[in-house]
Design a protein around this motif. Structure first.
Motif, mmCIF file in Angstrom:
data_model
loop_
_atom_site.group_PDB
_atom_site.id
_atom_site.type_symbol
_atom_site.label_atom_id
_atom_site.label_comp_id
_atom_site.label_asym_id
_atom_site.label_seq_id
_atom_site.Cartn_x
_atom_site.Cartn_y
_atom_site.Cartn_z
ATOM 1 N N ASN A 158 0.825 -1.225 0.000
ATOM 2 C CA ASN A 158 0.000 0.000 0.000
ATOM 3 C C ASN A 158 0.855 1.270 0.000
ATOM 4 O OD1 ASN A 158 0.990 -0.344 2.580
ATOM 5 N ND2 ASN A 158 -0.893 0.314 3.611
ATOM 6 N N GLU A 159 2.148 1.119 -0.297
ATOM 7 C CA GLU A 159 3.040 2.279 -0.317
ATOM 8 C C GLU A 159 3.731 2.412 -1.671
ATOM 9 O OE1 GLU A 159 5.778 2.316 2.930
ATOM 10 O OE2 GLU A 159 4.199 2.067 4.461
ATOM 11 N N PRO A 160 4.281 3.609 -1.976
ATOM 12 C CA PRO A 160 4.989 3.796 -3.251
ATOM 13 C C PRO A 160 6.282 2.998 -3.288
ATOM 14 C CG PRO A 160 4.423 5.910 -2.226
ATOM 15 C CD PRO A 160 4.197 4.853 -1.198
ATOM 16 N N LEU A 161 6.866 2.897 -4.466
ATOM 17 C CA LEU A 161 8.192 2.304 -4.601
ATOM 18 C C LEU A 161 9.161 3.090 -3.725
ATOM 19 C CD1 LEU A 161 8.277 1.827 -8.491
ATOM 20 C CD2 LEU A 161 7.764 0.083 -6.761
ATOM 21 N N ASP A 162 10.073 2.378 -3.071
ATOM 22 C CA ASP A 162 10.992 2.999 -2.107
ATOM 23 C C ASP A 162 12.219 3.529 -2.845
ATOM 24 O OD1 ASP A 162 12.718 3.676 -0.042
ATOM 25 O OD2 ASP A 162 12.004 2.063 1.253
ATOM 26 N N LEU A 163 12.159 4.801 -3.240
ATOM 27 C CA LEU A 163 13.217 5.403 -4.058
ATOM 28 C C LEU A 163 14.544 5.466 -3.305
ATOM 29 C CD1 LEU A 163 13.359 6.569 -6.924
ATOM 30 C CD2 LEU A 163 13.057 8.830 -5.930
ATOM 31 N N GLU A 164 14.497 5.771 -2.019
ATOM 32 C CA GLU A 164 15.740 5.862 -1.244
ATOM 33 C C GLU A 164 16.443 4.510 -1.162
ATOM 34 O OE1 GLU A 164 15.110 7.588 2.542
ATOM 35 O OE2 GLU A 164 14.483 9.547 1.760
ATOM 36 N N ARG A 165 15.679 3.454 -0.969
ATOM 37 C CA ARG A 165 16.283 2.120 -0.911
ATOM 38 C C ARG A 165 16.839 1.724 -2.271
ATOM 39 N NH1 ARG A 165 13.017 -2.639 1.370
ATOM 40 N NH2 ARG A 165 15.093 -3.571 1.275
ATOM 41 N N VAL A 166 16.149 2.096 -3.351
ATOM 42 C CA VAL A 166 16.651 1.805 -4.692
ATOM 43 C C VAL A 166 18.000 2.478 -4.899
ATOM 44 C CG1 VAL A 166 16.249 2.144 -7.164
ATOM 45 C CG2 VAL A 166 14.349 1.461 -5.678
ATOM 46 N N GLU A 167 18.066 3.761 -4.546
ATOM 47 C CA GLU A 167 19.314 4.501 -4.712
ATOM 48 C C GLU A 167 20.428 3.880 -3.876
ATOM 49 O OE1 GLU A 167 20.751 9.149 -4.952
ATOM 50 O OE2 GLU A 167 18.985 8.635 -3.740
ATOM 51 N N SER A 168 20.112 3.497 -2.652
ATOM 52 C CA SER A 168 21.108 2.890 -1.781
ATOM 53 C C SER A 168 21.620 1.577 -2.355
ATOM 54 C CB SER A 168 20.513 2.654 -0.393
ATOM 55 O OG SER A 168 21.414 2.002 0.455
ATOM 56 N N ARG A 169 20.724 0.751 -2.860
ATOM 57 C CA ARG A 169 21.116 -0.522 -3.449
ATOM 58 C C ARG A 169 22.033 -0.310 -4.654
ATOM 59 N NH1 ARG A 169 20.548 -5.254 -0.557
ATOM 60 N NH2 ARG A 169 18.467 -5.479 0.302
ATOM 61 N N LEU A 170 21.687 0.642 -5.503
ATOM 62 C CA LEU A 170 22.474 0.892 -6.705
ATOM 63 C C LEU A 170 23.876 1.390 -6.371
ATOM 64 C CD1 LEU A 170 19.743 2.563 -8.939
ATOM 65 C CD2 LEU A 170 20.844 0.356 -9.360
#
Length: 355
Positions: A112-124
C-alpha cells in the motif's frame, strides 16, 4: 446465443464485436505464406505508434510469458538483478531471475506504499547490477507506480530496465522511450483475447540479449529481432489472435491515444466517486490508483460479494490476490470497458448488493 454478462475484471477484458469477427476470418499458414509476414510487419508498425521508436515483437503466449522471456533473455548465470517491488508481480520477477540462475536483489516496499526510491538509490550505490525490473501498474492492488524517478536512477547507473506495463499500456501514458524492455499483453487495455505478449526492445537491450545464448527456445527474445524480415518465426504463430489484436489496435488508434487516456480517467473517476458514496475507498489511496483498475477495500467478504454480483446481476468482478484475497474487490475499467455506462451498471449492482 446472447450473453448479457458484464465482465468488469482487470483483464481479460471485454472483447469488442469487431475483434471477434476478425478472428473468425480464414487464417493463412503463418509459417509459409509471405502475406502473413507482411501482415505481421504491419501490425508491429502499428504497435510502434503506441510504443515509440524501439523494435516491437509479439510473442505467442499470455502476458506472463513476456516477464519470463525478458529475464531469460537478459540474465546470465551469476548476473545481479535489482527487483524493485511493491506488489505481487514486482516481487514475482525475482522468481524468474532465480530460474535463470541470476542473483535477485529485491528492493521491496509494502503493497500500500509507493516504490521505495531511497532504498533503490542505496542498493544501486552498493554494487553494480546487470538489469532491473519493476511494475508500472500492480493489478492486484490497483496501484499505478511513478516509475520515472526509478528510471532516472537506473540511467545514472547504466542499468538495463525491464518494465511490466501489462495493465497500463494502451490505457495510461507509459514512458516507453525510457524503458529498455517494456511488456504488454493483448487481454488488458487492448481488449483482445488472452494469448499474446507484446514487447518493445531497445538497442541496448538487444546488445545484451545477443551477447550470450540461453538454454531456452520459447522464452528467447533474440530470434524475434529479425524473424519477420527473414520471413520465419521461432514457432508457429497464433494467426487468429494476431488478427484480433490487429483490429483491436486499429480501434485504439482510430480513437486516438489521448482520447483513450481521457476515457480511462473519466471511467476511473466515476467508479471512485460512486464507491465513495458507498463508503468504500481504493486500496492504495486515491492519488496512487490506476486509471485502469480500482481495488476497493471491503475488509473481508470480497469473495461473497463477487459471487452475489455474478449470480444476481450478471456482473463479474475480481477479488484480491495473495494476502488481499478476501479484502479487496477489483473493478477493471480498462480497454473496451472504460466507459461510463458500464461503470454505472457495475456500481448500481454493487450498491444493490451492499444494501
Amino acid at each position: 446465443m446472447t450473453d448479457d454478462r458484464l465482465r468488469m475484471t482487470p483483464g481479460p477484458t471485454e472483447v469488442p464485436a469487431a475483434v471477434r469477427e476478425r478472428m473468425s476470418e480464414p487464417t493463412p499458414n503463418p509459417d509459409v505464406e509471405p502475406a502473413f509476414f507482411e501482415f505481421y510487419r504491419d501490425l508491429t508498425a502499428k504497435l510502434e505508434a503506441i510504443y515509440g521508436d524501439d523494435d516491437v515483437a509479439i510473442l505467442g503466449g499470455e502476458g506472463i510469458l513476456g516477464l519470463e522471456a525478458a529475464v531469460a533473455s537478459l540474465v546470465e548465470p551469476g548476473d545481479r538483478v535489482l527487483c524493485v517491488a511493491n506488489g505481487l508481480y514486482g516481487e514475482g520477477f525475482a522468481d524468474f531471475v532465480e530460474m535463470a540462475d541470476g542473483e535477485a536483489v529485491v528492493c521491496d516496499a509494502p503493497w500500500n506504499e509507493p516504490l521505495d526510491l531511497e532504498r533503490v538509490e542505496s542498493r544501486l550505490e552498493e554494487g553494480s547490477f546487470d538489469a532491473a525490473t519493476l511494475v508500472h501498474c500492480e493489478t492486484p492492488t490497483g496501484a499505478l507506480n511513478d516509475i520515472e524517478p526509478v528510471l532516472d536512477l537506473l540511467d545514472e547507473h547504466d542499468v538495463i530496465s525491464v518494465v511490466d506495463a501489462v495493465s497500463s499500456l494502451g490505457g495510461v501514458p507509459v514512458p516507453t522511450e525510457r524503458i529498455d524492455i517494456c511488456l504488454g499483453a493483448s487481454q488488458k487495455c487492448f481488449s483482445a483475447p488472452p494469448g499474446l505478449t507484446v514487447c518493445s526492445v531497445s538497442d541496448r537491450a538487444w546488445q545484451q540479449i545477443e551477447s550470450f545464448e540461453t538454454d531456452s527456445l520459447y522464452t528467447d527474445l533474440e530470434p524475434w529481432r529479425d524473424a519477420a524480415d527473414e520471413e520465419w518465426f521461432p514457432y508457429t504463430h497464433l494467426a487468429a489472435n494476431l488478427y484480433g489484436l490487429d483490429t483491436a489496435i486499429d480501434l485504439l488508434l482510430e480513437e486516438g491515444l489521448e482520447s483513450v487516456f481521457e476515457r480511462h480517467e473519466a471511467a476511473a473517476r466515476r467508479c471512485r466517486e460512486r464507491a465513495a458514496d458507498l463508503g468504500l475507498s481504493p486500496f492504495p489511496g486515491e492519488a496512487r490508483s490506476s486509471p485502469t483498475v480500482t481495488a476497493l477495500e471491503v475488509d473481508g467478504g470480497a469473495q461473497a460479494l463477487q459471487e452475489t454480483l455474478a449470480a444476481k446481476h450478471d456482473i463479474v468482478l475480481a477479488t484480491g490476490l495473495g494476502d488481499l484475497e478476501d479484502d479487496v474487490l477489483r473493478i477493471g475499467h480498462m480497454g473496451h470497458n472504460a466507459r461510463l455506462e458500464r461503470v454505472d451498471r457495475t456500481m448500481d449492482a454493487l450498491e444493490a448488493v451492499l444494501e
